[in-house]
Design a protein around this motif. Structure first.
Motif: not given
Lengths: 113, 643
Positions: B314-341
């Motif tokens: 759909s080319k609709s923008v879901i996220l913009s300028q969202a930071p990742f958090t560093l967790n034990d050497g791995v960068f994580e982002l909770n994407f499901m919190s943005s409720k993507p289809t």
């Protein structure tokens, strides 16, 4: 009309039997024989079929060739034509006839299959 | 110093604004680094291999075992009169702790003498490095002069690379600008392969050593190397695309390049990768990314940010300028919190935190998967003329419909259902929604596609009369299955919904369905020879043979009548011979017909014919002679005077 045809034919036959020398009559009989043989071969081909075609052809060609050579011989030994064949004696004509027949027979035998 | 740094920053940000599209395709993963280390960790046999092993391992940051053993080995193998030997020993001793190579004045003199325009570049490089490692005095300006002179004589890639490496060991007060320019001069000699690789035609070792030397000299003089970011990435691709190395020297060059690219003052290529598939779902809501340098060492100071994420469909923008958090050497982002289809999303990830980072904008494709459930599954048998009301049965997944449905040629079987996302309740239209009817007795399967209407309600209708050809008009009980599948579904469905009894008109005897006999052997073709033509019956042939021979009879009769005779036959030898030869020729014709071929016949004919000709000639001549006087008398008789 038919009257004149019959009279022409009978006159022709009369002239033929009286004026032609015996030698030529012998050759004519031979030519008649060849003609009949060729005609009968052709009749067979028409009635029964062309199988085997090469055999029919060689037989027919043999008859035709022999007839032609016979005619040539007759022309050449006819004393009335002596003026046209000054250098060819009857014996020479017969020798030619034999040689040509040898070649004809070779070809026919080759093709008869 | 500050000004050059500002200038470098300005250039860098300019390049950043240009939004380069190239990201490294190859790098050293942890297993690759381990493999490189194990190759370098081999037992060394001489000083050169000791140098490659020890210094290489040090560059990779690995530990070298048994420093004392190595030191003893170096001292025992050292040849103080050979520049190469001293170089290897000196460099290796610097890499391990507590190892001092004693050096005499002669050695020092030999080393200093090697630094001249007349030695090869290798010699100059090794002498200078050895002098520096051993802590001996060196006249840097003289070295620069020797190097410059040598470059003009040895104008090849390896020589210039060694010159760069040598210059990095010299004092900063010396005039290194001329040597520094060689980096710029050497860069165009790199071959661009498909826009992805950049390497010297001399090979991997030359390219890797060049990168090492360029960065080591640039760090030394604190001037950014004239390599564009795309070029740096292409060099990374070339150097790290080979995962198994032929020689110790090659492995050493790759290790040096890896160390140079992960730890220099100007360009540090960033590798952003996802451990495992980049998939997010409700059970696994976080998107994990590894951000490392080319040696798979994590970049501790990095900040990872999603610049934008949009849905591919759909080319609709879901996220913009969202930071990742560093967790034990791995960068994580909770994407499901943005409720993507569910579906595919295109992420643009930026890694910031260090001005040296190269290729720090990465495009990533992330899949969001979900679970599907079937709701409001309604089955009904509809009469074609719609006179009788439809009876709709609701079936719930995963149970099976209790009674079977019967449909004959006057009725249609209809099915409608909805597919919803279990977690969000949104209607889904997966790629594969099939309805399969399976005849239990004959094993025949017929598959149809269920299509959604505008409200995303799936409808399927089976017209019994229309579709009978696909079923081969075989009536019977069919089990109905619903198949639902998609790349973004975690739970594909195969559900036996109900049994359907179909009755077809014009039913043929139920024949067991043969699988298409495409690949079974076909019936054998018997070759039919050409049949001979039909011959006429023997009666006909015999008749005609007799008929043909009859003119001969006629001929004989005619000849007899004409009086043809053989009275003139003279029994001269030539006549006899002639007739015999002639008969033989006719006999030969018959033999030719039955047995011989043309060549044999011609041979015999020549012989017999020759004889016959001679005899015949004689005979005819005799005949002619006989004829002549008879003719003469005949002619004379004609001329008898009439008196």
């Amino acid at each position: 009309m038919s009257n004149s045809v019959i009279s022409v034919i009978s006159r022709f036959l009369e002239e033929y039997t009286t004026t032609t020398p015996n030698k030529l009559k012998v050759v004519d009989a031979y030519l008649l024989y060849i003609l009949l043989t060729g005609a009968l071969q052709f009749l067979y081909c028409l009635l029964v079929g062309t199988f085997p075609f090469n055999s029919f052809l060689s037989g027919f060609i043999s008859c035709v060739g022999a007839f032609i050579l016979g005619v040539c011989l007759r022309i050449q030994i006819n004393p009335q034509n002596k003026g046209d064949f000054l250098s060819i004696s009857p014996e020479r004509a017969f020798a030619d006839f034999l040689f040509a027949h040898t070649v004809l027979h070779l070809v026919v035998m080759n093709f008869i299959g | 110093m500050d000004r050059s740094r500002l200038f470098g920053l300005f250039l860098f940000s300019l390049a950043l604004a240009g939004a380069q599209a190239l990201t490294p395709a190859h790098y050293l993963s942890l297993s690759d680094v381990a493999r490189l280390q194990s190759l370098l960790n081999q037992q060394f046999t001489d000083l050169e291999s000791a140098y490659y092993s020890v210094v290489g391992l040090t560059k990779l940051g690995a530990t070298v075992h048994d420093h004392e053993g190595v030191c003893r080995f170096l001292k025992s193998q050292l040849d103080p009169t050979d520049v190469n030997s001293v170089f290897f020993a000196a460099e290796t001793s610097q890499a391990i702790s507590g190892c001092e190579i004693p050096v005499s004045n002669e050695t020092r003199d030999i080393l200093l003498a090697a630094v001249s325009e007349d030695s090869t570049m290798t010699q100059i490089h090794r002498a200078v490095s050895a002098l520096r490692s051993l802590g001996l005095a060196l006249a840097s300006q003289e070295v620069v002069g020797a190097l410059t002179g040598r470059i003009s004589k040895e104008d090849n890639v390896m020589a210039i690379t060694l010159a760069l490496q040598t210059a990095a060991r010299l004092s900063k007060q010396a005039e290194l600008g001329g040597i520094l320019e060689e980096i710029e001069d050497l860069t165009p000699r790199l071959d661009d392969l498909g826009g992805i690789y950049l390497q010297f035609e001399e090979g991997l070792e030359a390219t890797a050593l060049f990168v090492t030397a360029a960065y080591s000299l640039s760090d030394h003089v604190d001037m950014e190397p004239p390599l564009k970011e795309d070029q740096v990435i292409q060099l990374v691709n070339s150097i790290f695309s080979k995962k198994s190395w032929d020689s110790l020297a090659e492995a050493f060059s790759v290790a040096s390049a890896a160390a140079a690219l992960s730890n220099n003052r100007f360009h540090v290529p960033v590798i952003v990768s996802a451990p495992g598939p980049a998939t997010v779902s409700h059970s696994q809501p976080t998107l994990q990314l590894l951000v490392t340098d080319v040696m798979s060492q994590p970049l501790a100071m990095a900040n990872v940010l999603v610049e934008s994420a949009y849905a591919v469909a759909s080319k609709s923008v879901i996220l913009s300028q969202a930071p990742f958090t560093l967790n034990d050497g791995v960068f994580e982002l909770n994407f499901m919190s943005s409720k993507p289809t569910s579906g595919y999303y295109q992420f643009t990830v930026a890694v910031t935190g260090d001005t040296r980072l190269v290729a720090n904008h990465v495009e990533l494709k992330v899949k969001v998967s979900t679970e599907v459930s079937v709701t409001s599954m309604d089955l009904s048998v509809v009469d074609k003329d719609q006179s009788i009301g439809t009876k709709t049965t609701r079936v719930d997944y995963p149970s099976k419909g209790k009674s079977s449905f019967t449909a004959d040629s006057h009725q249609n079987f209809a099915m409608s259902f909805q597919l919803v996302d279990t977690n969000t309740g949104v209607e889904l239209t997966p790629h594969q929604t099939f309805v399969k009817l399976h005849n239990q007795k004959t094993g025949q399967e017929v598959v149809f596609v269920a299509e959604p209407d505008s409200k995303s309600v799936y409808k399927f209708e089976l017209d019994t009369a229309e579709r009978k050809s696909e079923f081969n008009s075989i009536s019977g009980t069919y089990s109905l299955h619903l198949i639902v599948g998609d790349a973004t579904l975690e739970n594909p469905i195969l559900w036996n919904v109900a049994d359907v009894v179909l009755k077809f008109v014009d039913e043929e005897a139920p024949v067991a369905v043969q699988p298409k006999t495409l690949y079974m052997p076909k019936p054998e073709i018997q070759h039919l020879f050409r049949e001979p033509e039909k011959k006429p019956s023997t009666v006909v042939s015999n008749t005609f043979t007799a008929l043909i021979l009859s003119p001969l009879l006629l001929l004989l009769i005619l000849w007899l009548k004409l009086g043809a005779n053989m009275s003139n036959f003279s029994f001269t030898p030539s006549t006899v011979l002639f007739h015999a030869g002639h008969a033989a020729m006719l006999g030969l014709m018959y033999v030719y017909w039955t047995h011989l071929n043309m060549f044999q016949t011609l041979k015999y004919l020549a012989i017999i014919g020759g004889l016959t000709f001679l005899a015949g000639n004689r005979m005819l001549a005799q005949k002619a002679v006989k004829r002549f006087p008879a003719e003469q008398s005949h002619r004379l008789a004609q001329y008898r005077p009439v008196c």
